[in-house]
Design an enzyme around this catalytic site. Structure first.
Site, PDB file in Angstrom:
ATOM      1  CB  SER A  13       7.835  -6.468  -2.063  1.00 59.09           C
ATOM      2  OG  SER A  13       7.253  -5.366  -1.435  1.00 59.09           O
ATOM      3  CG  HIS A 114      -2.469   4.405   1.665  1.00 61.65           C
ATOM      4  ND1 HIS A 114      -2.505   4.781   0.343  1.00 61.65           N
ATOM      5  CD2 HIS A 114      -2.112   5.522   2.352  1.00 61.65           C
ATOM      6  CE1 HIS A 114      -2.200   6.062   0.235  1.00 61.65           C
ATOM      7  NE2 HIS A 114      -1.958   6.538   1.448  1.00 61.65           N
TER       8      HIS A 114
END
Ligand code: GAR
Length: 202
Positions: A13, A114
């Site tokens: 995504s 992250h």
């Protein structure tokens, strides 16, 4: 035009957000290749956009360093990491630690996204670890990759509250809603020179 090599392992995504952004001719960056360590479903987004993809599996090589050399070569073939315009390697959900030789070759022109507020919750299970620790807030970090695990200089962060009863998937989805625009904005800032990776220090 900043050339991007995007590396993924999963649904992609974040890659899709970068593809959508770079489809705009005004965006100062273009994706030249997308690589993976596995048959990642997200590679289909790149294929649909006509962008070359490659899969280089660590299990096909004797060592992580050797895998890293092949991965680097595949990226260099597309003009990233070579010549006067080094481009940018974007780890957008690559679930592997990039070997030291790879990092040294591209450094500092490689970034990672992250799903936590680093230095909190590094590693492969950041969302699960935040929930297990009872954190009331987590988030997303875009940082320069160094030879450690999620230890490189932080470029951008956005906080995301943990809601009571959140499952790992629910929390990760809310993080990703912040993550996608943050990654796109960070790439834009690097491409325009607002963010100078060579000047960023830990
Ligand atoms: C993203 O949330 C990314 O931060 C995370 O994987 C997800 C990939 O989502 N990466 C890590 O956890 C790396 N340690 P996507 O495939 O939908 O872009």
């Amino acid at each position: 035009m900043l050339k991007l090599a995007v590396l993924i392992s999963g649904g992609g995504s974040n890659l899709k957000a970068l593809l959508d952004a770079t489809a705009d001719p005004e965006f100062p960056s273009e994706i030249v290749c997308v690589g993976s360590d596995t048959d990642a479903p997200g590679l289909a987004y790149a294929t649909a956009a006509g962008i070359p993809t490659f899969v280089i599996r660590p299990s096909d090589y004797d060592s992580r360093e050797e895998w890293g050399q092949l991965l680097a070569a595949a990226i260099q073939e597309h003009g990233v990491g070579t010549g006067p315009n080094p481009g940018l390697v974007v780890s957008a959900g690559l679930m592997r630690i990039l070997p030291a030789g790879f990092v040294r070759w591209f450094s500092p022109h490689l970034i990672n996204t992250h799903p936590a507020l680093l230095p909190a919750f590094p590693g492969a299970h950041a969302v699960r670890d935040a929930l297990a620790a009872g954190a009331t807030e987590t988030g997303v970090t875009v940082h320069v990759i160094d030879e450690g695990v999620d230890t490189g200089p932080v470029l951008r962060q956005v906080a995301v509250p943990v809601r009571p009863g959140d499952t790992e998937d629910e929390l990760h989805e809310r993080i990703k809603r912040e993550e996608r625009p943050l990654l796109v904005a960070t790439v834009r800032n690097i491409a325009t020179g607002e963010l100078d990776l060579a000047a960023v220090r830990s």
